[in-house]
Design a protein around this motif. Structure first.
Motif, PDB file in Angstrom:
ATOM      1  N   ASN A 199       0.836  -1.208   0.000  1.00 22.02           N
ATOM      2  CA  ASN A 199       0.000   0.000   0.000  1.00 22.02           C
ATOM      3  C   ASN A 199       0.865   1.251   0.000  1.00 22.02           C
ATOM      4  O   ASN A 199       1.883   1.319   0.697  1.00 22.02           O
ATOM      5  CB  ASN A 199      -0.899   0.044   1.229  1.00 22.02           C
ATOM      6  CG  ASN A 199      -2.161  -0.794   1.136  1.00 22.02           C
ATOM      7  OD1 ASN A 199      -2.811  -1.037   2.134  1.00 22.02           O
ATOM      8  ND2 ASN A 199      -2.516  -1.243  -0.064  1.00 22.02           N
ATOM      9  N   MET A 246      -3.263   7.838  -3.468  1.00 20.59           N
ATOM     10  CA  MET A 246      -2.826   7.176  -2.254  1.00 20.59           C
ATOM     11  C   MET A 246      -3.811   6.110  -1.781  1.00 20.59           C
ATOM     12  O   MET A 246      -5.025   6.304  -1.802  1.00 20.59           O
ATOM     13  CB  MET A 246      -2.647   8.208  -1.120  1.00 20.59           C
ATOM     14  CG  MET A 246      -1.826   9.430  -1.489  1.00 20.59           C
ATOM     15  SD  MET A 246      -0.178   9.054  -2.148  1.00 20.59           S
ATOM     16  CE  MET A 246       0.538   8.169  -0.765  1.00 20.59           C
ATOM     17  N   ASP A 247      -3.252   4.986  -1.329  1.00 22.08           N
ATOM     18  CA  ASP A 247      -4.088   3.956  -0.706  1.00 22.08           C
ATOM     19  C   ASP A 247      -4.489   4.351   0.711  1.00 22.08           C
ATOM     20  O   ASP A 247      -5.590   4.043   1.175  1.00 22.08           O
ATOM     21  CB  ASP A 247      -3.329   2.627  -0.630  1.00 22.08           C
ATOM     22  CG  ASP A 247      -2.992   2.063  -1.997  1.00 22.08           C
ATOM     23  OD1 ASP A 247      -3.934   1.784  -2.753  1.00 22.08           O
ATOM     24  OD2 ASP A 247      -1.790   1.915  -2.294  1.00 22.08           O
ATOM     25  N   ARG A 248      -3.567   5.006   1.411  1.00 25.75           N
ATOM     26  CA  ARG A 248      -3.786   5.382   2.799  1.00 25.75           C
ATOM     27  C   ARG A 248      -3.166   6.761   3.056  1.00 25.75           C
ATOM     28  O   ARG A 248      -2.173   7.135   2.425  1.00 25.75           O
ATOM     29  CB  ARG A 248      -3.132   4.382   3.769  1.00 25.75           C
ATOM     30  CG  ARG A 248      -3.608   2.933   3.617  1.00 25.75           C
ATOM     31  CD  ARG A 248      -5.003   2.760   4.168  1.00 25.75           C
ATOM     32  NE  ARG A 248      -5.404   1.365   4.210  1.00 25.75           N
ATOM     33  CZ  ARG A 248      -6.065   0.743   3.225  1.00 25.75           C
ATOM     34  NH1 ARG A 248      -6.367   1.404   2.104  1.00 25.75           N
ATOM     35  NH2 ARG A 248      -6.418  -0.522   3.361  1.00 25.75           N
ATOM     36  N   LEU A 261      -6.891  10.456  -1.758  1.00 26.75           N
ATOM     37  CA  LEU A 261      -7.182   9.046  -1.515  1.00 26.75           C
ATOM     38  C   LEU A 261      -7.847   8.406  -2.734  1.00 26.75           C
ATOM     39  O   LEU A 261      -8.674   9.026  -3.410  1.00 26.75           O
ATOM     40  CB  LEU A 261      -8.125   8.898  -0.317  1.00 26.75           C
ATOM     41  CG  LEU A 261      -7.514   8.935   1.074  1.00 26.75           C
ATOM     42  CD1 LEU A 261      -8.618   8.993   2.128  1.00 26.75           C
ATOM     43  CD2 LEU A 261      -6.610   7.726   1.314  1.00 26.75           C
ATOM     44  N   LYS A 262      -7.496   7.141  -2.978  1.00 25.74           N
ATOM     45  CA  LYS A 262      -8.224   6.367  -3.966  1.00 25.74           C
ATOM     46  C   LYS A 262      -9.653   6.128  -3.481  1.00 25.74           C
ATOM     47  O   LYS A 262      -9.913   6.124  -2.269  1.00 25.74           O
ATOM     48  CB  LYS A 262      -7.540   5.017  -4.169  1.00 25.74           C
ATOM     49  CG  LYS A 262      -6.161   5.103  -4.805  1.00 25.74           C
ATOM     50  CD  LYS A 262      -5.542   3.720  -4.931  1.00 25.74           C
ATOM     51  CE  LYS A 262      -4.174   3.809  -5.592  1.00 25.74           C
ATOM     52  NZ  LYS A 262      -3.520   2.473  -5.688  1.00 25.74           N
ATOM     53  N   GLY A 290     -10.213   4.303  -0.310  1.00 26.09           N
ATOM     54  CA  GLY A 290      -9.011   4.469   0.489  1.00 26.09           C
ATOM     55  C   GLY A 290      -9.333   4.952   1.895  1.00 26.09           C
ATOM     56  O   GLY A 290     -10.393   5.518   2.160  1.00 26.09           O
ATOM     57  N   ARG A 291      -8.367   4.740   2.783  1.00 26.79           N
ATOM     58  CA  ARG A 291      -8.586   5.004   4.205  1.00 26.79           C
ATOM     59  C   ARG A 291      -7.564   6.003   4.735  1.00 26.79           C
ATOM     60  O   ARG A 291      -6.416   6.015   4.297  1.00 26.79           O
ATOM     61  CB  ARG A 291      -8.483   3.691   4.986  1.00 26.79           C
ATOM     62  CG  ARG A 291      -8.658   3.831   6.481  1.00 26.79           C
ATOM     63  CD  ARG A 291      -8.570   2.484   7.186  1.00 26.79           C
ATOM     64  NE  ARG A 291      -9.674   1.623   6.841  1.00 26.79           N
ATOM     65  CZ  ARG A 291     -10.087   0.604   7.592  1.00 26.79           C
ATOM     66  NH1 ARG A 291      -9.459   0.316   8.720  1.00 26.79           N
ATOM     67  NH2 ARG A 291     -11.097  -0.146   7.208  1.00 26.79           N
ATOM     68  N   GLN A 299     -12.931   6.851   5.565  1.00 28.38           N
ATOM     69  CA  GLN A 299     -12.800   6.188   4.268  1.00 28.38           C
ATOM     70  C   GLN A 299     -13.496   7.015   3.203  1.00 28.38           C
ATOM     71  O   GLN A 299     -14.561   7.592   3.439  1.00 28.38           O
ATOM     72  CB  GLN A 299     -13.413   4.789   4.331  1.00 28.38           C
ATOM     73  CG  GLN A 299     -13.136   3.931   3.111  1.00 28.38           C
ATOM     74  CD  GLN A 299     -13.449   2.473   3.349  1.00 28.38           C
ATOM     75  OE1 GLN A 299     -13.246   1.960   4.463  1.00 28.38           O
ATOM     76  NE2 GLN A 299     -13.940   1.792   2.336  1.00 28.38           N
TER      77      GLN A 299
END
Length: 272
Positions: free
Chosen positions: A53, A116-118, A142-143, A146-147, A271
């Motif tokens: 990630n 970004m994933d996170r 964020l994607k 994503g979180r 999220q």
């Protein structure tokens, strides 16, 4: 949303002009926390990082979170507003280092949409003038799905230390300033939730246990002592306030055997 006190720009520049104060605070948390579990582990648990990630550490400082993120398999990018902090962080290309690190503003992230994933924003959002803008920027980078984890102090965090500071400051002829960290607390849950598809709030209940006045004063000197109105440019307030603060802290330790200062933390897990 209610009006928030503006951050003290001059004080922030001083606080993060080098890493010494931040390192002292981190070391104080390590040595004198009532809980023995890893606070940083709890923070990053909320990210639910998967191997590979891509994680933005927004407000990364000198990279204190990098090792834990790397241990969980993350690839990291770090951004911080302080050039002095960034200079002390691990360089890209080294063992356990981020893919990239640079100076940047969380209110205008130099990152593409959905990259970004996170995102981790650990104890940084209360420093910003425009919280809403920063939240929108985190959501933007964020994607989908994503979180992000956003941490801050609880609204009553360090109340015992602040109360002693207020007494000591007034005794020395100064007016205490409102607490800057009230700019972002658990009371902002509705505001945070409005920006993200999902929002969860968790609390980490903890406290400092200071066995000596010197231990407490070392932490106090990293920033709380300067929370006064019309602060003298030559920092002449510190000697007078410290003298009274030393006496107040020692009285508490004599009565109770330790100075206990609650320092509960808030973790927003959101999220997109």
């Amino acid at each position: 949303m209610t009006a928030r006190p503006a951050p003290d720009a001059a004080q922030l520049r001083e606080q993060y002009s080098d890493t010494s104060r931040l390192r002292t605070r981190i070391e104080t948390h390590r040595r004198f926390s009532e809980r023995s579990e890893s606070f940083l582990g709890w923070v990053i648990d909320g990210l639910d990082v998967g191997s590979g990630n891509l994680v933005l550490d927004a407000g990364c400082g000198y990279g204190a979170c990098f090792d834990e993120l790397r241990r969980r398999g993350a690839r990291m990018i770090g951004i911080d507003r302080s050039a002095a902090m960034v200079r002390k962080a691990p360089r890209p290309g080294g063992p356990g280092s981020p893919l990239g690190i640079g100076v940047g503003d969380l209110q205008e992230l130099p990152i593409a949409d959905g990259a970004m994933d996170r995102v981790l924003a650990n104890y940084v959002l209360f420093h910003l003038l425009d919280l809403s803008r920063a939240l929108r920027e985190i959501r933007r980078v964020l994607k989908p799905g994503g979180r992000a984890v956003l941490t801050t102090n609880a609204s009553d965090s360090q109340a015992a230390l602040i109360a002693l500071h207020d007494l000591a400051a007034r005794a020395a002829g100064y007016t205490p300033r409102p607490r800057r960290t009230r700019r972002f607390t658990e009371l902002d849950e509705p505001h945070v939730a409005a920006e993200f598809a999902q929002c969860r709030l968790d609390t980490w209940d903890d406290a400092f246990l200071f066995p000596t006045a010197d231990d407490a004063l070392r932490y106090y000197a990293t920033g709380p002592i300067d929370s006064i109105a019309d602060r003298p440019a030559d920092n002449s307030h510190r000697a007078a306030i410290t003298a009274t603060m030393t006496d107040l802290i020692q009285r508490e330790i004599d009565r109770r055997g330790v100075l206990r200062v609650s320092k509960s933390a808030i973790r927003f897990t959101v999220q997109r």
